[in-house]
Scaffold this active site. Structure first.
Site, PDB file in Angstrom:
ATOM      1  N   ASN A  32       0.835  -1.217   0.000  1.00  0.00           N
ATOM      2  CA  ASN A  32       0.000   0.000   0.000  1.00  0.00           C
ATOM      3  C   ASN A  32       0.866   1.263   0.000  1.00  0.00           C
ATOM      4  OD1 ASN A  32       0.980   0.078   2.569  1.00  0.00           O
ATOM      5  ND2 ASN A  32      -0.998   0.280   3.606  1.00  0.00           N
ATOM      6  N   LEU A  33       2.194   1.083  -0.066  1.00  0.00           N
ATOM      7  CA  LEU A  33       3.144   2.202  -0.128  1.00  0.00           C
ATOM      8  C   LEU A  33       3.013   3.132   1.076  1.00  0.00           C
ATOM      9  CD1 LEU A  33       3.066   2.981  -3.967  1.00  0.00           C
ATOM     10  CD2 LEU A  33       4.615   1.466  -2.696  1.00  0.00           C
ATOM     11  N   ASP A  51      -4.246  -2.304   0.102  1.00  0.00           N
ATOM     12  CA  ASP A  51      -4.110  -2.246   1.555  1.00  0.00           C
ATOM     13  C   ASP A  51      -4.730  -3.520   2.121  1.00  0.00           C
ATOM     14  OD1 ASP A  51      -4.695  -1.701   4.352  1.00  0.00           O
ATOM     15  OD2 ASP A  51      -4.202   0.390   3.881  1.00  0.00           O
ATOM     16  N   ALA A  75       3.632  -5.272   7.085  1.00  0.00           N
ATOM     17  CA  ALA A  75       3.227  -5.191   8.490  1.00  0.00           C
ATOM     18  C   ALA A  75       3.640  -3.853   9.072  1.00  0.00           C
ATOM     19  CB  ALA A  75       3.895  -6.313   9.296  1.00  0.00           C
ATOM     20  N   TYR A 141       3.084  -5.027  19.117  1.00  0.00           N
ATOM     21  CA  TYR A 141       3.698  -5.579  17.908  1.00  0.00           C
ATOM     22  C   TYR A 141       3.881  -7.094  18.056  1.00  0.00           C
ATOM     23  CZ  TYR A 141       7.353  -6.874  14.616  1.00  0.00           C
ATOM     24  OH  TYR A 141       8.083  -7.526  13.661  1.00  0.00           O
ATOM     25  N   PHE A 169      14.970 -12.057  14.504  1.00  0.00           N
ATOM     26  CA  PHE A 169      15.576 -11.337  15.607  1.00  0.00           C
ATOM     27  C   PHE A 169      15.885  -9.946  15.020  1.00  0.00           C
ATOM     28  CE2 PHE A 169      15.622 -14.129  19.309  1.00  0.00           C
ATOM     29  CZ  PHE A 169      14.843 -15.133  18.756  1.00  0.00           C
ATOM     30  N   LEU A 188      18.619   0.677  14.813  1.00  0.00           N
ATOM     31  CA  LEU A 188      19.954   1.003  15.301  1.00  0.00           C
ATOM     32  C   LEU A 188      20.981   1.206  14.178  1.00  0.00           C
ATOM     33  CD1 LEU A 188      21.895   1.266  17.693  1.00  0.00           C
ATOM     34  CD2 LEU A 188      22.163  -1.220  17.658  1.00  0.00           C
ATOM     35  N   PHE A 206      19.516   3.916  24.087  1.00  0.00           N
ATOM     36  CA  PHE A 206      18.280   3.811  24.869  1.00  0.00           C
ATOM     37  C   PHE A 206      18.503   2.973  26.125  1.00  0.00           C
ATOM     38  CE2 PHE A 206      15.815   4.328  20.648  1.00  0.00           C
ATOM     39  CZ  PHE A 206      15.886   5.707  20.749  1.00  0.00           C
TER      40      PHE A 206
END
Ligand code: UDP
Length: 325
Positions: A32-33, A51, A75, A141, A169, A188, A206
């Site tokens: 769906n860009l 979508d 996702a 999530y 991972f 990261l 963090f």
């Protein structure tokens, strides 16, 4: 095979679509860009803008593409964002995936490779993590991906859907023509390299108060070509349900170790400061991926820090504006 790659305009999906084309498959990308890029869809792939939350649109797209297999990368994937927007995460990841597999069953397509995540485990009870370890997601999530994983065995039993859940991972790396281009960028490796390239003033660690050897989070990084190879191997074996596979290397690196490696590779100082913890982050995620190695024959050969950072650095240097020319 005719293969639909959802999210094929995105980072991992783009690499996967490209690899499938190289192997001689016919590829249709569904995207769906939202966060993907039309320019990231590999040449030679058909493209349908759809979508996944639009059930009728998905049904039409699946009928048109008539796939023999689907690799489902599309996702919402950000742990931190999911904490503030759970409904978007359940909408895209659960409702969207339900629409997709509903349409697949209707169209008689029985091979499904699903992008899942280490976030299904939550804070693991032991390291390295094995596939059968408890699933206690600590963010929407991970919860959304675990809900889908739990739906799949029932679809196998009732409709003969053959599936593989690939639990990622951390993924990193790139190539001169293809790489990570997220807005916002939260990962990261690209953040460190953008700081090295002068596109960011500094880098924030963090949290430095985790119970790890240097106080920073430890993650298991897999190079993106290595990761995609596991999907290709699973696709070959999908004449039955395969269950779930951890995709990691059993080697964890701390945030500070990745920072040091990025400083070494780029020869840039990369100014770093320590900030608060990010919500939803477990301290250590490291995989035991024996199952993928023995059952799929997976052998991640590019997943050392240097190769990963090199690929990502090459992408950034060749494409300072990402897919925008
Ligand atoms: N991280 C960090 N600073 C940043 C981005 C990430 O310290 O600006 C840390 C983050 O807390 C995690 C690790 O780097 O421990 C990997 O984060 P990323 O967002 O790349 O992947 P995730 O583990 O969320 O899938």
């Amino acid at each position: 095979m005719r293969v639909v790659v959802t999210g094929g305009a995105g980072y991992v999906g783009g690499f996967a679509a490209e690899r499938l084309l190289e192997l001689g498959h016919e590829v249709t990308v569904f995207d769906n860009l939202w966060r993907g890029h039309a320019a990231g869809v590999p040449k030679g792939a058909d493209f349908i803008e759809v979508d996944l939350r639009d059930a009728e649109g998905v049904m039409r797209a699946v009928r048109k593409a008539a796939p023999e297999a689907v690799m489902h990368f599309a996702a919402a994937t950000l742990v931190g964002e999911s904490m503030g927007h759970p409904r978007s995460y359940f909408g895209v990841n659960v409702v969207g995936t339900h629409n997709l597999i509903f349409a697949m069953v209707e169209a008689g397509c029985s091979k499904f490779v699903f992008s899942s995540t280490a976030a299904v485990y939550g804070v693991p009870e032991r390291i390295p993590i094995l596939e059968d370890d408890p699933k206690k997601p600590i963010n929407p999530y991970g919860q959304s991906k675990w809900i889908v994983e739990q739906m799949l065995p029932w679809h196998a039993e009732a409709y003969g859907l053959n599936y593989a859940c690939m639990r990622y991972f951390n993924v990193a790396g790139g190539a001169s023509h293809r790489g990570e281009d997220h807005d916002p960028e939260t990962h990261l490796v690209p953040i460190l390299l953008e700081a090295a390239a002068g596109k960011r003033d500094e880098f924030t660690i963090f949290g430095e108060d985790y119970n790890t050897f240097d106080g920073t989070n430890i993650r298991d990084y897999v190079e993106v070509h290595d990761l995609v190879e596991a999907h290709v191997l699973a696709l070959d074996k999908l004449d039955k349900p395969l269950g779930a596979f951890n995709l990691g290397t059993k080697t964890g690196f701390s945030v500070k170790q990745v920072l040091e490696a990025a400083r070494n590779l780029t020869d840039q100082p990369i100014p770093a400061r320590v900030g608060p913890r990010r919500a939803g982050d477990p301290p250590v995620l490291v995989a035991d991926s024996t199952r993928a190695r023995t059952e799929l024959g997976w052998n991640p050969v590019r997943s050392d820090l240097e190769t990963m950072l090199n690929g990502a650095w090459e992408w950034l240097q060749n494409n300072p504006n990402g897919y925008r020319k």
